[in-house]
Design an enzyme around this catalytic site. Structure first.
Site, mmCIF file in Angstrom:
data_model
loop_
_atom_site.group_PDB
_atom_site.id
_atom_site.type_symbol
_atom_site.label_atom_id
_atom_site.label_comp_id
_atom_site.label_asym_id
_atom_site.label_seq_id
_atom_site.Cartn_x
_atom_site.Cartn_y
_atom_site.Cartn_z
ATOM 1 N N ASN A 156 0.801 -1.222 0.000
ATOM 2 C CA ASN A 156 0.000 0.000 0.000
ATOM 3 C C ASN A 156 0.836 1.276 0.000
ATOM 4 O O ASN A 156 0.413 2.306 -0.485
ATOM 5 C CB ASN A 156 -0.964 0.015 1.189
ATOM 6 C CG ASN A 156 -0.332 -0.472 2.476
ATOM 7 O OD1 ASN A 156 0.220 -1.565 2.537
ATOM 8 N ND2 ASN A 156 -0.393 0.349 3.504
ATOM 9 N N CYS A 330 -3.663 4.466 8.125
ATOM 10 C CA CYS A 330 -3.731 4.155 9.553
ATOM 11 C C CYS A 330 -2.498 4.678 10.267
ATOM 12 O O CYS A 330 -2.608 5.327 11.290
ATOM 13 C CB CYS A 330 -3.820 2.655 9.756
ATOM 14 S SG CYS A 330 -4.781 1.850 8.501
HETATM 15 C C1 LIG Z 1 -2.799 -3.859 1.811
HETATM 16 C C2 LIG Z 1 -4.013 -3.583 2.620
HETATM 17 N N1 LIG Z 1 -4.615 -4.575 3.282
HETATM 18 C C3 LIG Z 1 -5.715 -4.372 4.020
HETATM 19 C C4 LIG Z 1 -6.284 -3.130 4.130
HETATM 20 C C5 LIG Z 1 -7.517 -2.949 4.963
HETATM 21 O O1 LIG Z 1 -8.645 -2.856 4.141
HETATM 22 P P1 LIG Z 1 -10.005 -2.174 4.668
HETATM 23 O O2 LIG Z 1 -9.744 -0.713 4.744
HETATM 24 O O3 LIG Z 1 -11.021 -2.535 3.622
HETATM 25 O O4 LIG Z 1 -10.327 -2.796 5.977
HETATM 26 C C6 LIG Z 1 -5.694 -2.048 3.470
HETATM 27 C C7 LIG Z 1 -6.239 -0.675 3.614
HETATM 28 O O5 LIG Z 1 -5.508 0.309 3.604
HETATM 29 C C8 LIG Z 1 -4.533 -2.279 2.685
HETATM 30 O O6 LIG Z 1 -3.926 -1.284 2.029
#
Ligand SMILES: Cc1ncc(COP(=O)(O)O)c(C=O)c1O
Length: 394
Positions: A156, A330
């Site tokens: 991400n 986050c």
């Molecule tokens: C790689 C990755 N996994 C999981 C998530 C979590 O997803 P969600 O926001 O739908 O709970 C994110 C969100 O930023 C992410 O970038």
């Protein structure tokens, strides 16, 4: 309603995306006309179930799986939790070891941490300076006690893609199941669960222009998970709770559009991302790209601005109406230095001076040019204020 100034340029599509108009219409229409409970036997229930089935087909098509292999969840975090907690619990009792990469999203890392507190042994695989996991590292980490391996497809923060097919082969050779968090790759690169050879795969609707609150776990037929949400028999006993039909319908429409337009979306994003990245490297001295430039999703670039505090740059850009991020949504709120850039071996100075730009639906070349127009002056101003000089080291 958010009051935005004259300029409003959203370059944070990895945090979340605007809802595609077709998905928004479908959500609104379903909210108005489809209030049935999909588990009800009567016509209202059957209509809701048909809407879910339709969405299930679209999500399955996006990942290359079968509709029966899709479990709807509330998003990526829940899909990751179901895969890891549910997969770990379904493994034989003597298998009490879990492996993930060091650069996973918190949805995976904190789940492993929670399981470690309950007695599970966990191993985090290192990455190289491009942010890539070496399959040989996985081979070394596997033990007869390993229950599950979880490695993300695209990161991400930096967008780097992992060699998932190879990693899954290594895990399977050790008799271990493989989960891939594809939250940041779905809708950006083609996904084919059979070609990847994985057992479980997570996606999240709001990352590809669907609504928030709907995601899915693809679960290879025969791959068992113990439900983390217990209650009714929804989702074939794999996720209890009355389905959020409007959001899931929106997820389905977004998945269909994402698949239909994958190539043109990727091409458009790549052109904008490359224009932005080349422009920054060219016009702003002391800048460097983080992550593998060749194996990346087409919409993301992470750039280090030597001698600049990333948080200060983020705020300065926000004042100009430009939305970017210092990393994951986050961790950016917490001022925690990026665990991803640290795992890549970068010194604190580079970790604290890196900004993520992620393009997507609605962005234009004119917006990129506007950013390139204002960025050099903002960076020099921040460097002057910090007394770090105009990228003298470049
Ligand atoms: C790689 C990755 N996994 C999981 C998530 C979590 O997803 P969600 O926001 O739908 O709970 C994110 C969100 O930023 C992410 O970038």
């Amino acid at each position: 309603m958010l009051e935005l100034g004259e300029v409003s340029i959203y370059l944070d599509h990895n945090a979340t995306t605007p809802v595609h108009p077709a998905a928004a219409d479908a959500v609104a229409e379903t909210l108005r006309s489809q209030f049935g409970n999909a588990s009800s036997v009567h016509a209202y229930g059957q209509a809701a179930k048909a809407a879910l089935d339709d969405a299930r087909g679209s999500v399955a098509a996006l990942v290359g799986g079968e509709p029966s292999e899709i479990v709807f969840t509330s998003g990526g975090t829940e899909a990751d939790n179901l895969a890891i907690r549910g997969g770990a619990e379904a493994a034989p009792a003597e298998r009490r070891h879990l492996i993930a990469s060091a650069i996973e999203h918190e949805a995976v890392l904190h789940t492993l941490k929670a399981l470690a507190a309950r007695g599970w042994r966990t191993t985090l695989l290192p990455v190289d300076s491009r942010g890539v996991v070496d399959p040989a590292e996985l081979e070394r980490a596997l033990t007869p006690e390993t229950a599950l391996v979880s490695v993300m497809h695209a990161n991400n923060e930096i967008g780097t893609l992992q060699p998932i097919a190879e990693l899954a082969r290594v895990a399977h050779a050790g008799g271990v199941r493989f989960h891939v968090d594809a939250v940041q790759s779905a809708g950006k690169v083609p996904l084919d669960v059979r070609a990847l050879g994985v057992d479980l795969l997570s996606v999240s609707g709001h990352k590809f222009n669907g609504p928030k609150g709907a995601g899915a776990l693809w679960l290879r037929r025969g791959a068992r998970v113990v439900a983390t949400m217990t209650g009714g028999r929804q989702e074939r006993n794999r996720r209890a709770g009355t389905e959020n039909v409007p959001a899931i319908v929106g997820l389905g429409v977004a998945a269909r559009v994402a698949k239909e337009q994958l190539e043109s979306t990727a091409e458009g994003c790549r052109a904008l991302r490359d224009r932005l990245e080349a422009g920054i490297l060219d016009r702003v001295p002391g800048t460097v790209v983080n992550g593998a430039p060749d194996a990346r999703v087409p919409n993301t670039t992470s750039i280090g601005f030597d001698g600049v505090e990333a948080e200060a740059l983020l705020i300065a850009l926000d004042l100009e109406g430009i939305a970017v991020s210092t990393g994951s949504a986050c961790s950016s709120g917490t001022l925690e230095p990026s665990h991803v850039l640290r795992a890549m071996g970068f010194p604190p100075r580079r970790v604290q001076s890196s900004i993520r730009f992620s393009v997507g639906l609605g962005n234009t070349g004119a917006e990129i040019d506007h950013v390139l127009g204002v960025l050099p002056e903002i960076v020099s101003r921040l460097r002057a204020l910090a007394g770090t000089g105009a990228g003298a080291r470049a």
